[in-house]
Design a protein around this motif. Structure first.
Motif, PDB file in Angstrom:
ATOM      1  N   ASP A 105      -4.801  -6.261  -3.640  1.00  0.00           N
ATOM      2  CA  ASP A 105      -5.531  -5.526  -2.609  1.00  0.00           C
ATOM      3  C   ASP A 105      -6.787  -6.295  -2.184  1.00  0.00           C
ATOM      4  O   ASP A 105      -7.825  -6.236  -2.854  1.00  0.00           O
ATOM      5  CB  ASP A 105      -5.911  -4.149  -3.142  1.00  0.00           C
ATOM      6  CG  ASP A 105      -6.480  -3.244  -2.060  1.00  0.00           C
ATOM      7  OD1 ASP A 105      -6.660  -3.732  -0.927  1.00  0.00           O
ATOM      8  OD2 ASP A 105      -6.738  -2.063  -2.351  1.00  0.00           O
ATOM      9  N   CYS A 120       4.924  -1.278 -12.381  1.00  0.00           N
ATOM     10  CA  CYS A 120       5.252  -0.364 -11.279  1.00  0.00           C
ATOM     11  C   CYS A 120       6.707   0.086 -11.339  1.00  0.00           C
ATOM     12  O   CYS A 120       7.036   1.254 -11.092  1.00  0.00           O
ATOM     13  CB  CYS A 120       4.971  -1.040  -9.937  1.00  0.00           C
ATOM     14  SG  CYS A 120       3.226  -1.300  -9.597  1.00  0.00           S
ATOM     15  N   TRP A 161       1.258  -9.416  -4.796  1.00  0.00           N
ATOM     16  CA  TRP A 161       0.664  -8.223  -4.238  1.00  0.00           C
ATOM     17  C   TRP A 161      -0.704  -7.979  -4.880  1.00  0.00           C
ATOM     18  O   TRP A 161      -0.803  -7.775  -6.095  1.00  0.00           O
ATOM     19  CB  TRP A 161       1.562  -7.001  -4.468  1.00  0.00           C
ATOM     20  CG  TRP A 161       2.726  -6.973  -3.517  1.00  0.00           C
ATOM     21  CD1 TRP A 161       3.008  -7.875  -2.540  1.00  0.00           C
ATOM     22  CD2 TRP A 161       3.765  -5.978  -3.474  1.00  0.00           C
ATOM     23  NE1 TRP A 161       4.158  -7.517  -1.873  1.00  0.00           N
ATOM     24  CE2 TRP A 161       4.640  -6.353  -2.424  1.00  0.00           C
ATOM     25  CE3 TRP A 161       4.034  -4.835  -4.194  1.00  0.00           C
ATOM     26  CZ2 TRP A 161       5.772  -5.605  -2.102  1.00  0.00           C
ATOM     27  CZ3 TRP A 161       5.163  -4.081  -3.876  1.00  0.00           C
ATOM     28  CH2 TRP A 161       6.024  -4.470  -2.825  1.00  0.00           C
ATOM     29  N   GLN A 193       3.787   1.575  -1.514  1.00  0.00           N
ATOM     30  CA  GLN A 193       4.225   1.743  -2.902  1.00  0.00           C
ATOM     31  C   GLN A 193       3.123   2.384  -3.743  1.00  0.00           C
ATOM     32  O   GLN A 193       3.363   3.283  -4.555  1.00  0.00           O
ATOM     33  CB  GLN A 193       4.604   0.387  -3.487  1.00  0.00           C
ATOM     34  CG  GLN A 193       4.950   0.402  -4.963  1.00  0.00           C
ATOM     35  CD  GLN A 193       4.120  -0.586  -5.755  1.00  0.00           C
ATOM     36  OE1 GLN A 193       4.012  -1.746  -5.390  1.00  0.00           O
ATOM     37  NE2 GLN A 193       3.523  -0.115  -6.837  1.00  0.00           N
ATOM     38  N   ASP A 194       1.873   1.942  -3.517  1.00  0.00           N
ATOM     39  CA  ASP A 194       0.750   2.480  -4.281  1.00  0.00           C
ATOM     40  C   ASP A 194       0.502   3.954  -3.924  1.00  0.00           C
ATOM     41  O   ASP A 194       0.235   4.791  -4.797  1.00  0.00           O
ATOM     42  CB  ASP A 194      -0.508   1.641  -3.996  1.00  0.00           C
ATOM     43  CG  ASP A 194      -1.664   2.022  -4.897  1.00  0.00           C
ATOM     44  OD1 ASP A 194      -1.523   1.909  -6.127  1.00  0.00           O
ATOM     45  OD2 ASP A 194      -2.720   2.428  -4.375  1.00  0.00           O
ATOM     46  N   ARG A 195       0.650   4.276  -2.631  1.00  0.00           N
ATOM     47  CA  ARG A 195       0.449   5.654  -2.187  1.00  0.00           C
ATOM     48  C   ARG A 195       1.504   6.581  -2.786  1.00  0.00           C
ATOM     49  O   ARG A 195       1.184   7.686  -3.250  1.00  0.00           O
ATOM     50  CB  ARG A 195       0.495   5.719  -0.655  1.00  0.00           C
ATOM     51  CG  ARG A 195       0.389   7.128  -0.082  1.00  0.00           C
ATOM     52  CD  ARG A 195       0.359   7.104   1.441  1.00  0.00           C
ATOM     53  NE  ARG A 195       1.479   6.385   2.012  1.00  0.00           N
ATOM     54  CZ  ARG A 195       2.717   6.877   2.141  1.00  0.00           C
ATOM     55  NH1 ARG A 195       2.993   8.112   1.708  1.00  0.00           N
ATOM     56  NH2 ARG A 195       3.680   6.160   2.703  1.00  0.00           N
ATOM     57  N   ARG A 202       1.402   3.402 -12.022  1.00  0.00           N
ATOM     58  CA  ARG A 202       0.588   3.065 -10.858  1.00  0.00           C
ATOM     59  C   ARG A 202      -0.433   2.010 -11.287  1.00  0.00           C
ATOM     60  O   ARG A 202      -1.163   2.218 -12.251  1.00  0.00           O
ATOM     61  CB  ARG A 202      -0.129   4.292 -10.315  1.00  0.00           C
ATOM     62  CG  ARG A 202      -0.936   3.979  -9.053  1.00  0.00           C
ATOM     63  CD  ARG A 202      -1.786   5.151  -8.619  1.00  0.00           C
ATOM     64  NE  ARG A 202      -2.544   4.805  -7.416  1.00  0.00           N
ATOM     65  CZ  ARG A 202      -3.545   5.532  -6.939  1.00  0.00           C
ATOM     66  NH1 ARG A 202      -3.916   6.650  -7.574  1.00  0.00           N
ATOM     67  NH2 ARG A 202      -4.183   5.157  -5.856  1.00  0.00           N
ATOM     68  N   SER A 259      -3.572  -0.452 -10.147  1.00  0.00           N
ATOM     69  CA  SER A 259      -4.596  -0.890  -9.194  1.00  0.00           C
ATOM     70  C   SER A 259      -4.747  -2.396  -9.329  1.00  0.00           C
ATOM     71  O   SER A 259      -5.026  -2.912 -10.415  1.00  0.00           O
ATOM     72  CB  SER A 259      -5.931  -0.198  -9.494  1.00  0.00           C
ATOM     73  OG  SER A 259      -6.946  -0.711  -8.658  1.00  0.00           O
ATOM     74  N   ARG A 260      -4.507  -3.098  -8.226  1.00  0.00           N
ATOM     75  CA  ARG A 260      -4.619  -4.566  -8.236  1.00  0.00           C
ATOM     76  C   ARG A 260      -5.654  -4.975  -7.196  1.00  0.00           C
ATOM     77  O   ARG A 260      -5.325  -5.313  -6.064  1.00  0.00           O
ATOM     78  CB  ARG A 260      -3.254  -5.183  -7.941  1.00  0.00           C
ATOM     79  CG  ARG A 260      -2.306  -5.127  -9.112  1.00  0.00           C
ATOM     80  CD  ARG A 260      -0.862  -5.276  -8.700  1.00  0.00           C
ATOM     81  NE  ARG A 260      -0.315  -4.015  -8.181  1.00  0.00           N
ATOM     82  CZ  ARG A 260       0.961  -3.852  -7.815  1.00  0.00           C
ATOM     83  NH1 ARG A 260       1.795  -4.866  -7.899  1.00  0.00           N
ATOM     84  NH2 ARG A 260       1.379  -2.701  -7.362  1.00  0.00           N
ATOM     85  N   THR A 318       2.464  -6.883 -13.522  1.00  0.00           N
ATOM     86  CA  THR A 318       2.050  -5.660 -12.825  1.00  0.00           C
ATOM     87  C   THR A 318       3.191  -5.077 -11.995  1.00  0.00           C
ATOM     88  O   THR A 318       3.311  -3.853 -11.851  1.00  0.00           O
ATOM     89  CB  THR A 318       0.821  -5.921 -11.936  1.00  0.00           C
ATOM     90  OG1 THR A 318       1.058  -7.045 -11.077  1.00  0.00           O
ATOM     91  CG2 THR A 318      -0.403  -6.219 -12.788  1.00  0.00           C
ATOM     92  N   HIS A 340       0.816  -1.203   0.000  1.00  0.00           N
ATOM     93  CA  HIS A 340       0.000   0.000   0.000  1.00  0.00           C
ATOM     94  C   HIS A 340       0.859   1.267   0.000  1.00  0.00           C
ATOM     95  O   HIS A 340       0.471   2.302  -0.556  1.00  0.00           O
ATOM     96  CB  HIS A 340      -0.945   0.000   1.213  1.00  0.00           C
ATOM     97  CG  HIS A 340      -2.005  -1.056   1.134  1.00  0.00           C
ATOM     98  ND1 HIS A 340      -1.944  -2.237   1.852  1.00  0.00           N
ATOM     99  CD2 HIS A 340      -3.147  -1.132   0.393  1.00  0.00           C
ATOM    100  CE1 HIS A 340      -3.003  -2.973   1.574  1.00  0.00           C
ATOM    101  NE2 HIS A 340      -3.742  -2.340   0.697  1.00  0.00           N
TER     102      HIS A 340
END
Length: 602
Positions: A145, A75, A143, A31-33, A80, A82-83, A71, A29
């Motif tokens: 979500d 990255c 990874w 990394q996504d942020r 970015r 979304s997974r 994915t 999370h």
């Protein structure tokens, strides 16, 4: 430089330590942020929703690994991604398990129990193994979500499915048709043609030749037409016989029988009646030893002959005056059988077409169909009433033998379609269904497929292109209970139909508060009526069917984001997907439905 590697490395323990570190530091999370804060370009990935009623298997693990690799690379190259995890919650897989658990054998059992209670049982098991899935997938190092997952039974997901269907309705791509469909008697529902192709098995079925004595004209007195079939259970509903107008047929005298009966058969298929003539050991000539040819005619000369039906179950039917005569169609070949094909329009696609085009049946007619939703014979055929069609063959063959109409009895080994969920043999049955008119935009689907990058490319140019070329109208309705209800309200007397695309629209038309519509499953929607504006004083009720769960999964790109009700701009800037990965079998499943709906919508 001194090595810091231990003398012995325990890979399993190391993997667990890495997973623990990622969890403690919330690495995924974070990394996504950070990607969002940097404004990294979005890389769109769609993850097909599995059923959480079962545990992940090797196929899921392999596909999941590929998804994770691609994915992660996206990255690492400044994107970015979304997974988001998703779960398929509706449809036959869930209902079939509940039927087994509760001992439900027929549709009436569910109605007696109550749809609300039945759906409550379905709801209990749909997320049974989500924690096991999360544990396994996390342990693999993938990874994804799970905290922000979506479920196809969420009201937001289901509402978007309504919107998808509403758009198709608005574009006149939806129609109610009565077609011969692949039908699962175990699940009491029709299947789409692509579903019917998912589970073929090599089986042995009875193969019989039966006689139909000609009643008119007089020149054929004492002569019987011979038809061959591998589905004796369809014979009680025989309405016609079909020949090929261009082929040669013969009237023969059978010398192998003391009574020397006279038959009509395709000349090229005499081997069906006398298989020994194909043996190298047979010393001919066959004519004079096995049979005498009394007359040779073209198939067209047989058209119009009438005959005595095998049974008199439908002699009082409204259309009986048009039944039991010979028609012609090019689909009859010399590849097998007798060259004369028995027609039961309730249980055969070609039978239905041929009988309709020749006036044997009409669209307004109640076509003889003595089989109920569970595949059991009805009281219209008392001989086998209450018996499943696939178990009635023997009794019917015995009955035909007793009246002297069974000429030949054997078996055939062939490939036969089975229900992909219940693993039971399918039948083909005339049934009303809601269809998406895929054939009307098939060329556009093929164009879209050409602009899609497939890996390997051979899938695009071979398997997928070939499948799409033959794409047929898609039956999206199911006569079931646990699924997204088809949002059509109608009045059977005034023939008025309206399609609802959202909860807000339903609330406005029904005169209720939209805040009260928190669940749109059948047990709630079936209670809502809509006053007709077109015919004041009448009301509209919802149709009985729910969506095929493949329609829901094909709607996933829109429904997971509650499009177009939420995130409209974000979705439109990120559609279509940059990457999807599933097994090759999904060319006839999820990949197919994704392409159909995306092409129709946009």
């Amino acid at each position: 430089m001194t090595s810091v590697l231990p003398p012995a490395l325990n890979f399993s323990e190391s993997e667990e330590e890495i997973c623990k570190k990622w969890s403690n530091e919330d690495t995924f999370h974070t990394q996504d942020r950070l990607a969002a804060e940097r404004g990294d370009k979005v890389y769109t990935f769609y993850d097909g929703p599995p059923f959480a009623t079962g545990l992940p298997h090797y196929g899921h693990i392999l596909a999941g690994t590929i998804k994770d690799v691609v994915t992660r690379y996206a990255c690492l190259t400044g994107h970015r991604v979304s997974r988001r995890a998703g779960w398929d919650c509706h449809g036959l897989p869930v209902e079939y398990e509940i039927d087994q658990m509760l001992g439900i054998k027929h549709r009436d059992d569910v109605l007696a129990m109550g749809i609300d209670k039945y759906n409550a049982e379905c709801r209990k098991i749909v997320t049974r193994y989500t924690k096991e899935w999360e544990s396994t997938v996390t342990r693999l190092g993938r990874w994804i979500d799970f905290e922000n997952d979506y479920k196809t039974m969420d009201v937001t997901f289901m509402e978007s499915v309504w919107w998808v269907f509403g758009e198709l309705w608005r574009k006149n791509l939806v129609y109610l048709g009565c077609k011969v469909m692949p039908y699962s008697t175990k699940c009491s529902t029709p299947l789409s043609n692509f579903e019917a192709g998912l589970n073929y098995k090599d089986v042995s079925d009875p193969a019989v030749v039966v006689s139909f004595p000609v009643t008119n004209p007089a020149e054929y007195e004492g002569v019987s037409l011979l038809a061959w079939t591998t589905t004796p259970w369809t014979l009680p509903s025989n309405l016609a016989l079909c020949v090929n107008a261009e082929m040669d047929y013969v009237v023969i005298e059978d010398l192998t029988n003391d009574s020397k009966p006279k038959y009509i058969i395709l000349k090229e298929r005499l081997v069906q009646l006398y298989p020994k003539i194909s043996s190298k050991k047979f010393k001919g000539p066959a004519e004079g030893k096995l049979y005498n040819i009394l007359k040779t005619v073209k198939g067209v000369e047989l058209v119009g002959l009438t005959y005595t039906p095998l049974f008199d179950f439908f002699k009082e039917h409204e259309g009986a005056k048009e039944f039991w005569r010979v028609v012609a169609d090019p689909y009859v070949t010399s590849d097998g059988g007798t060259g004369i094909v028995h027609q039961s329009p309730a249980f055969g696609e070609d039978d239905y077409r041929v009988c309709m085009s020749n006036g044997i049946i009409s669209k307004e007619m109640d076509i003889p169909c003595p089989v109920d939703a569970s595949g059991l014979f009805t009281k219209e055929v008392p001989l086998v009433e209450g018996i499943h069609v696939k178990e009635a063959d023997l009794a019917l063959m015995d009955a035909l033998k007793s009246i002297g109409r069974l000429v030949q009895k054997g078996s055939i080994n062939h490939s036969y379609p089975y229900c992909w969920r219940s693993d039971s043999p399918l039948i083909y049955r005339t049934i009303p269904s809601w269809f998406v008119n895929v054939e009307s935009f098939r060329d556009r689907i093929l164009e879209c497929n050409e602009s899609t990058r497939w890996v390997p490319d051979a899938v695009k140019t071979g398997r997928m292109r070939g499948w799409l070329r033959e794409a047929r109208d898609w039956a999206v309705s199911r006569n079931r209970f646990w699924g997204t209800p088809i949002p059509i309200w109608h009045n059977s007397e005034t023939k008025e139909y309206i399609c609802i695309s959202s909860r807000q629209e339903l609330a406005e038309l029904a005169g209720i508060d939209v805040e009260t519509i928190t669940d749109i499953h059948r047990e709630f929607m079936d209670k809502i009526t809509i006053p007709s504006k077109k015919h004041p004083g009448t009301v509209l009720v919802r149709v009985d069917e729910v969506f095929d769960c493949w329609f829901e999964s094909g709607s996933m790109p829109y429904a997971q984001r509650h499009y177009p009700f939420d995130e409209k701009d974000d979705f439109e800037s990120q559609f279509p997907a940059d990457f999807i990965a599933e097994g090759l079998d999904q060319t006839r499943g999820w990949f197919y439905t994704l392409q159909i709906l995306a092409t129709a919508l946009f």
